[in-house]
Design a protein around this motif. Structure first.
Motif, PDB file in Angstrom:
ATOM      1  N   VAL A   1       0.829  -1.209   0.000  1.00 50.06           N
ATOM      2  CA  VAL A   1       0.000   0.000   0.000  1.00 50.06           C
ATOM      3  C   VAL A   1       0.870   1.269   0.000  1.00 50.06           C
ATOM      4  CG1 VAL A   1      -1.538   1.324   1.516  1.00 50.06           C
ATOM      5  CG2 VAL A   1      -2.097  -1.033   0.919  1.00 50.06           C
ATOM      6  N   ASP A   2       1.911   1.274   0.824  1.00 50.80           N
ATOM      7  CA  ASP A   2       2.803   2.447   0.871  1.00 50.80           C
ATOM      8  C   ASP A   2       3.526   2.628  -0.464  1.00 50.80           C
ATOM      9  OD1 ASP A   2       2.023   2.965   3.445  1.00 50.80           O
ATOM     10  OD2 ASP A   2       3.817   2.135   4.400  1.00 50.80           O
ATOM     11  N   GLY A   3       3.922   1.518  -1.070  1.00 48.56           N
ATOM     12  CA  GLY A   3       4.608   1.582  -2.365  1.00 48.56           C
ATOM     13  C   GLY A   3       3.696   2.127  -3.456  1.00 48.56           C
ATOM     14  N   LEU A   4       2.443   1.696  -3.432  1.00 43.67           N
ATOM     15  CA  LEU A   4       1.479   2.189  -4.427  1.00 43.67           C
ATOM     16  C   LEU A   4       1.229   3.682  -4.242  1.00 43.67           C
ATOM     17  CD1 LEU A   4      -1.164  -0.716  -4.442  1.00 43.67           C
ATOM     18  CD2 LEU A   4       0.577  -0.263  -6.176  1.00 43.67           C
ATOM     19  N   LYS A   5       1.103   4.083  -2.975  1.00 42.24           N
ATOM     20  CA  LYS A   5       0.876   5.507  -2.673  1.00 42.24           C
ATOM     21  C   LYS A   5       2.036   6.351  -3.193  1.00 42.24           C
ATOM     22  CE  LYS A   5      -1.646   5.464   1.735  1.00 42.24           C
ATOM     23  NZ  LYS A   5      -1.443   5.637   3.191  1.00 42.24           N
ATOM     24  N   ALA A   6       3.254   5.897  -2.922  1.00 42.99           N
ATOM     25  CA  ALA A   6       4.441   6.653  -3.347  1.00 42.99           C
ATOM     26  C   ALA A   6       4.507   6.714  -4.876  1.00 42.99           C
ATOM     27  CB  ALA A   6       5.710   6.007  -2.776  1.00 42.99           C
ATOM     28  N   ALA A   7       4.190   5.585  -5.520  1.00 45.78           N
ATOM     29  CA  ALA A   7       4.244   5.537  -6.986  1.00 45.78           C
ATOM     30  C   ALA A   7       3.222   6.488  -7.604  1.00 45.78           C
ATOM     31  CB  ALA A   7       4.006   4.110  -7.474  1.00 45.78           C
TER      32      ALA A   7
ATOM     33  N   ALA B   1       1.961   9.206  -6.110  1.00 44.34           N
ATOM     34  CA  ALA B   1       2.373  10.578  -5.789  1.00 44.34           C
ATOM     35  C   ALA B   1       3.454  11.059  -6.757  1.00 44.34           C
ATOM     36  CB  ALA B   1       2.875  10.659  -4.347  1.00 44.34           C
ATOM     37  N   GLU B   2       4.435  10.202  -7.041  1.00 43.02           N
ATOM     38  CA  GLU B   2       5.516  10.528  -7.991  1.00 43.02           C
ATOM     39  C   GLU B   2       4.967  10.956  -9.344  1.00 43.02           C
ATOM     40  OE1 GLU B   2       8.501   7.445  -8.966  1.00 43.02           O
ATOM     41  OE2 GLU B   2       8.567   7.104  -6.783  1.00 43.02           O
TER      42      GLU B   2
ATOM     43  N   PHE C   1      -4.641   9.680  -5.248  1.00 39.17           N
ATOM     44  CA  PHE C   1      -4.643   8.294  -4.793  1.00 39.17           C
ATOM     45  C   PHE C   1      -4.757   8.274  -3.286  1.00 39.17           C
ATOM     46  CE2 PHE C   1      -2.552   4.221  -3.742  1.00 39.17           C
ATOM     47  CZ  PHE C   1      -3.029   3.382  -4.733  1.00 39.17           C
ATOM     48  N   SER C   2      -5.587   7.371  -2.769  1.00 40.63           N
ATOM     49  CA  SER C   2      -5.617   7.138  -1.327  1.00 40.63           C
ATOM     50  C   SER C   2      -5.777   5.638  -1.113  1.00 40.63           C
ATOM     51  CB  SER C   2      -6.769   7.915  -0.676  1.00 40.63           C
ATOM     52  OG  SER C   2      -7.996   7.575  -1.291  1.00 40.63           O
TER      53      SER C   2
END
Ligand SMILES: *Cc1c(COP(=O)(O)O)cnc(C)c1O
Length: 435
Positions: A341-347, A349-350, A355-356
């Motif tokens: 989940v954190d990886g998807l959020k960061a991806a 955001a980049e 996205f939430s």
């Protein structure tokens, strides 16, 4: 004419001639996202392979049951052993007692258990039991929560606040949903009004505590606390539909999660399925002895099933529960899910994609929305066209998520750090095309 070499397409064509829509459960048909459903040939660990032999990292896990991934050796062994002793007897077995005892030992609110074969059957029976035990007819459910496809539960909200609902399926007579009140999830004012008007006639309030059938939406703690208080005050049963969350978000289910936030919290009845069968058709409902003893053959509430407590299914469920109660199982599973989940959020955001996302234990959800939605109508403001591009982008790259934006996702203990890393890098590529 050159023959079609895409076996998914040829199978889908053949399926559509003989099975309505080509599938035995609607969401499998890819209607929401378009394209051809993948026909699964086999599965192992965190992955399955389609009819063309293409591999996918599996984030649906049979819609929740496969918490150990596919083909876990201990589960395979238990099932193979059980099969040799017969498929079904229609007479009681020791394993049914063991599974019921296991469920009761993991969920403090459950004193007695009845085993059935599907979540639909369990939810429908729990409602009949709640009505029988209270001598009342009315029930509350929430918009966006799914409790299987029993007639009285296929309902959407009526026109006004605290009015009775309308059927969401043809073939359900309006009279059948006359007693079903549909409220907005996380709306305390509406809940209070419903109890003020109908409190004395309410048999139960049924809720998905962490709703997984509108993607992933948590019941907020003050809302859940109010549900408990109002049920107690008005003599209605609080029924937790934990078919999805049970043994999935934590060993003690979502009720364990809420009990940590609300001292003394427990539901009256619990509805279980999915993980407790480990991929076999098995579900259950349970609660206090005084209520459960209203069931036939002890009490007046009828309920039965030819394949209930099936010996192969109980072997599969027991072997699955034995693995997930090992020390550290859920910590590790939750860490994998959180990393994803954190990886998807960061991806996202980049790449400037709104996205939430949220997760608990081995269950997660994400939205193409800047903020997590708190109810069904907010979920439905999500960008469907964009989701479909994300879905197909991931699918092309060998990552299989639920083919609809209102479904949760599932991580299993077989998902390795490299599976998660591969998923995140696939998502990065797809997000770049969405921005
Ligand atoms: C899947 C599900 C059901 C229905 O279970 P089936 O086994 O598909 O009949 C009921 N409630 C919830 C919360 C579910 O996720």
């Amino acid at each position: 004419m050159t023959p079609n070499t895409d076996r998914n397409e040829t199978l889908f064509e053949r399926a559509r001639r003989i099975i309505p829509g080509g599938v035995n459960s609607p969401v499998r048909a890819f209607r929401a996202v378009g394209g051809t459903p993948r026909f699964v040939q086999r599965a192992q660990g965190s992955c399955f392979w389609d009819a063309n032999g293409k591999r996918y990292i599996d984030y649906i896990g049979s819609w929740g049951p496969m918490i150990l991934g596919h083909g876990h050796p201990a589960v395979l062994e238990a099932v193979q052993k059980a099969v040799m002793d017969g498929f079904s007897y229609g007479a009681p077995t020791e394993r049914e007692i063991e599974l019921a005892e296991e469920i009761a030992s993991l969920l403090p609110s459950v004193e007695m258990v009845r085993l059935v074969s599907s979540g639909t059957e369990a939810a429908m029976s729990a409602i009949r039991l709640a009505r029988g035990a209270t001598g009342r007819s009315k029930i509350i459910k929430f918009e966006g929560c799914y409790h299987g496809h029993a007639d009285a539960l296929l309902v959407k909200a009526g026109s006004g606040l605290a009015t009775f609902g309308n059927p969401t399926s043809a073939g359900v007579p309006p009279e059948v949903v006359l007693h079903t009140l549909v409220l907005e999830y996380n709306n305390i004012a509406q809940l209070e009004e419903a109890f003020a008007v109908h409190g004395a006639e309410l048999a139960c309030l049924m809720i998905e505590p962490i709703a997984g059938n509108m993607n992933f939406v948590r019941a907020q703690v003050p809302f859940m606390k109010r549900c408990r208080e109002l049920c107690t005050q008005h003599g209605a049963l609080l029924v937790f539909d934990e078919v999805m969350t049970g043994f999935r978000v934590a060993l003690g289910g979502a009720q364990g999660v809420y009990a940590r936030a609300i001292p003394g919290f427990a539901p009256d009845l619990s509805v279980l399925g999915k993980v407790i069968g480990g991929g076999m058709p098995l579900a259950a409902f349970g609660g206090p002895r005084s209520v459960m003893e209203q069931l036939a053959p002890l009490g007046p509430v009828y309920q039965a099933g030819t394949l209930s407590g099936n010996p192969v299914a109980t072997a599969c469920g027991l072997a699955t529960l034995k693995e997930i109660r090992k020390t550290g199982f859920f910590d590790k599973l939750a860490l994998s899910t959180r990393t994803l989940v954190d990886g998807l959020k960061a991806a996202a955001a980049e790449n400037g994609v709104p996205f939430s996302a949220d997760c608990e234990g081995g269950m997660f959800g994400f939205f193409l929305l800047p903020q997590l939605p708190e109810n069904y109508s907010r979920v439905m403001t999500s960008d469907g066209a964009r989701f479909n591009r994300l879905f197909h982008g991931l699918l092309d790259r060998g990552v299989y998520i639920a083919p609809a934006l209102y479904e949760a996702g599932f991580v299993s203990s077989a998902h390795s750090p490299s599976d998660i890393a591969e998923t995140i890098s696939a998502a990065k590529e797809v997000f770049a095309t969405l921005a």
